[in-house]
Design a protein around this motif. Structure first.
Motif, PDB file in Angstrom:
ATOM      1  N   ASN A 109       0.880  -1.170   0.000  1.00 44.17           N
ATOM      2  CA  ASN A 109       0.000   0.000   0.000  1.00 44.17           C
ATOM      3  C   ASN A 109       0.913   1.215   0.000  1.00 44.17           C
ATOM      4  N   LEU A 110       0.592   2.205  -0.788  1.00 43.02           N
ATOM      5  CA  LEU A 110       1.412   3.411  -0.854  1.00 43.02           C
ATOM      6  C   LEU A 110       0.521   4.621  -0.602  1.00 43.02           C
ATOM      7  N   CYS A 111       0.947   5.469   0.317  1.00 40.37           N
ATOM      8  CA  CYS A 111       0.150   6.649   0.648  1.00 40.37           C
ATOM      9  C   CYS A 111       0.179   7.655  -0.500  1.00 40.37           C
ATOM     10  N   PRO A 112      -0.835   8.504  -0.596  1.00 38.25           N
ATOM     11  CA  PRO A 112      -0.877   9.482  -1.687  1.00 38.25           C
ATOM     12  C   PRO A 112       0.086  10.657  -1.477  1.00 38.25           C
ATOM     13  N   ASN A 113       0.463  10.959  -0.207  1.00 40.35           N
ATOM     14  CA  ASN A 113       1.326  12.107   0.071  1.00 40.35           C
ATOM     15  C   ASN A 113       2.223  11.776   1.261  1.00 40.35           C
ATOM     16  N   ARG A 114       3.458  11.419   0.980  1.00 41.74           N
ATOM     17  CA  ARG A 114       4.375  10.986   2.048  1.00 41.74           C
ATOM     18  C   ARG A 114       4.676  12.092   3.056  1.00 41.74           C
ATOM     19  N   ASN A 115       4.461  13.359   2.698  1.00 39.33           N
ATOM     20  CA  ASN A 115       4.712  14.460   3.629  1.00 39.33           C
ATOM     21  C   ASN A 115       3.704  14.498   4.773  1.00 39.33           C
ATOM     22  N   GLN A 116       2.615  13.739   4.654  1.00 34.45           N
ATOM     23  CA  GLN A 116       1.626  13.694   5.726  1.00 34.45           C
ATOM     24  C   GLN A 116       1.887  12.565   6.720  1.00 34.45           C
ATOM     25  N   TYR A 117       2.931  11.789   6.491  1.00 32.66           N
ATOM     26  CA  TYR A 117       3.226  10.613   7.319  1.00 32.66           C
ATOM     27  C   TYR A 117       4.552  10.784   8.040  1.00 32.66           C
ATOM     28  N   ALA A 118       4.585  10.402   9.303  1.00 30.23           N
ATOM     29  CA  ALA A 118       5.824  10.455  10.068  1.00 30.23           C
ATOM     30  C   ALA A 118       6.750   9.291   9.714  1.00 30.23           C
ATOM     31  N   PHE A 119       6.164   8.144   9.337  1.00 27.85           N
ATOM     32  CA  PHE A 119       6.973   6.973   9.014  1.00 27.85           C
ATOM     33  C   PHE A 119       6.838   6.608   7.544  1.00 27.85           C
ATOM     34  N   TRP A 120       7.963   6.348   6.911  1.00 31.33           N
ATOM     35  CA  TRP A 120       7.970   5.900   5.524  1.00 31.33           C
ATOM     36  C   TRP A 120       7.573   4.440   5.438  1.00 31.33           C
ATOM     37  N   ASP A 121       8.247   3.600   6.225  1.00 33.63           N
ATOM     38  CA  ASP A 121       7.958   2.166   6.223  1.00 33.63           C
ATOM     39  C   ASP A 121       7.771   1.703   7.660  1.00 33.63           C
ATOM     40  N   ALA A 122       7.865   0.428   7.894  1.00 35.08           N
ATOM     41  CA  ALA A 122       7.578  -0.139   9.206  1.00 35.08           C
ATOM     42  C   ALA A 122       8.465   0.404  10.323  1.00 35.08           C
ATOM     43  N   PHE A 123       9.646   0.928   9.977  1.00 36.93           N
ATOM     44  CA  PHE A 123      10.599   1.377  10.997  1.00 36.93           C
ATOM     45  C   PHE A 123      11.143   2.786  10.802  1.00 36.93           C
ATOM     46  N   HIS A 124      11.241   3.246   9.574  1.00 31.73           N
ATOM     47  CA  HIS A 124      12.012   4.456   9.271  1.00 31.73           C
ATOM     48  C   HIS A 124      11.148   5.701   9.074  1.00 31.73           C
ATOM     49  N   PRO A 125      11.642   6.838   9.580  1.00 31.50           N
ATOM     50  CA  PRO A 125      10.931   8.096   9.379  1.00 31.50           C
ATOM     51  C   PRO A 125      10.932   8.505   7.907  1.00 31.50           C
ATOM     52  N   THR A 126       9.954   9.322   7.547  1.00 27.54           N
ATOM     53  CA  THR A 126       9.904   9.885   6.198  1.00 27.54           C
ATOM     54  C   THR A 126      10.967  10.975   6.060  1.00 27.54           C
ATOM     55  N   GLU A 127      11.142  11.458   4.855  1.00 25.06           N
ATOM     56  CA  GLU A 127      12.090  12.547   4.605  1.00 25.06           C
ATOM     57  C   GLU A 127      11.722  13.769   5.456  1.00 25.06           C
ATOM     58  N   LYS A 128      10.433  14.101   5.512  1.00 25.01           N
ATOM     59  CA  LYS A 128       9.996  15.251   6.307  1.00 25.01           C
ATOM     60  C   LYS A 128      10.316  15.047   7.785  1.00 25.01           C
ATOM     61  N   ALA A 129      10.078  13.854   8.297  1.00 21.97           N
ATOM     62  CA  ALA A 129      10.389  13.565   9.700  1.00 21.97           C
ATOM     63  C   ALA A 129      11.894  13.626   9.939  1.00 21.97           C
ATOM     64  N   ASN A 130      12.680  13.110   8.998  1.00 25.48           N
ATOM     65  CA  ASN A 130      14.135  13.179   9.139  1.00 25.48           C
ATOM     66  C   ASN A 130      14.630  14.621   9.143  1.00 25.48           C
ATOM     67  N   LYS A 131      13.976  15.489   8.380  1.00 29.74           N
ATOM     68  CA  LYS A 131      14.349  16.907   8.399  1.00 29.74           C
ATOM     69  C   LYS A 131      14.134  17.503   9.789  1.00 29.74           C
ATOM     70  N   LEU A 132      13.056  17.116  10.460  1.00 30.35           N
ATOM     71  CA  LEU A 132      12.810  17.598  11.824  1.00 30.35           C
ATOM     72  C   LEU A 132      13.896  17.100  12.775  1.00 30.35           C
ATOM     73  N   ILE A 133      14.289  15.849  12.615  1.00 28.33           N
ATOM     74  CA  ILE A 133      15.350  15.278  13.448  1.00 28.33           C
ATOM     75  C   ILE A 133      16.655  16.033  13.219  1.00 28.33           C
ATOM     76  N   VAL A 134      17.002  16.254  11.956  1.00 27.20           N
ATOM     77  CA  VAL A 134      18.239  16.963  11.619  1.00 27.20           C
ATOM     78  C   VAL A 134      18.192  18.404  12.126  1.00 27.20           C
ATOM     79  N   GLN A 135      17.048  19.049  12.041  1.00 25.88           N
ATOM     80  CA  GLN A 135      16.938  20.419  12.545  1.00 25.88           C
ATOM     81  C   GLN A 135      17.272  20.482  14.033  1.00 25.88           C
ATOM     82  N   ASN A 136      16.806  19.508  14.800  1.00 29.56           N
ATOM     83  CA  ASN A 136      17.141  19.488  16.225  1.00 29.56           C
ATOM     84  C   ASN A 136      18.608  19.156  16.459  1.00 29.56           C
ATOM     85  N   ILE A 137      19.197  18.335  15.600  1.00 32.26           N
ATOM     86  CA  ILE A 137      20.634  18.064  15.712  1.00 32.26           C
ATOM     87  C   ILE A 137      21.418  19.350  15.447  1.00 32.26           C
ATOM     88  N   LEU A 138      20.961  20.135  14.485  1.00 33.44           N
ATOM     89  CA  LEU A 138      21.656  21.387  14.142  1.00 33.44           C
ATOM     90  C   LEU A 138      21.463  22.475  15.184  1.00 33.44           C
TER      91      LEU A 138
END
Length: 160
Positions: A109-138
């Protein structure tokens, strides 16, 4: 590593293990996170900071930097709408409950808009979620980074 010349190491903690779609699919009845796995992560991350604090003390320098990626991910898991996600429970790509079973394949199943999801797959964050993680690292405060964020490290290191 220090003896080989390494002077900065960014060490990331674990994420919210009990709240990833794979765990929801396997352990959850009503979308609740696995308390046991969440507890394991909440024990591990502070101990990681303690270990890095001890190593830095022994070295007399802030070589090891801890990134509390669990806190960032807990933020968007507990309140996905505040970060622009429609859900933090369902993976964008997968199968079964919460799209948390199996790998992301052509049969998924593939979502219509990955930017609305925190997780890409069963374990990993989406690109948008990873950007939030990186922003806090920075730029994150000590809630997210110890003893300092990456921007502070870069500013300090540029002076030497």
């Amino acid at each position: 590593m220090y003896d080989l010349g390494v002077r900065r190491v960014l060490v990331t903690g674990t994420g919210p293990l009990g709240c990833v779609p794979a765990e929801l699919a396997m352990r959850s009845r009503n979308g609740e996170c696995s308390a046991e796995l969440q507890r394991a992560a909440s024990l591990y991350n502070p101990q990681l900071v303690q270990l890095l604090r001890s190593l830095n003390s022994q070295l007399g320098s802030d070589v090891f930097i801890a990134a509390n990626t669990q806190q960032t991910r807990n933020d968007f898991v507990s309140n996905p709408q505040a970060y622009g996600f429609s859900t933090s429970k369902i993976a964008c790509c997968g199968q079964g409950p919460y799209n948390g079973l199996g790998l992301c394949t052509v049969a998924s199943n593939l979502c219509p808009n990955r930017n609305q999801y925190a997780f890409w797959d069963a374990f990993h964050p989406t690109e948008k979620a990873n950007k939030l993680i990186v922003q806090n690292i920075l730029t994150g405060d000590e809630k997210y980074m110890y003893p300092m964020n990456l921007s502070t490290i870069l500013a300090l290191d540029s002076r030497t």
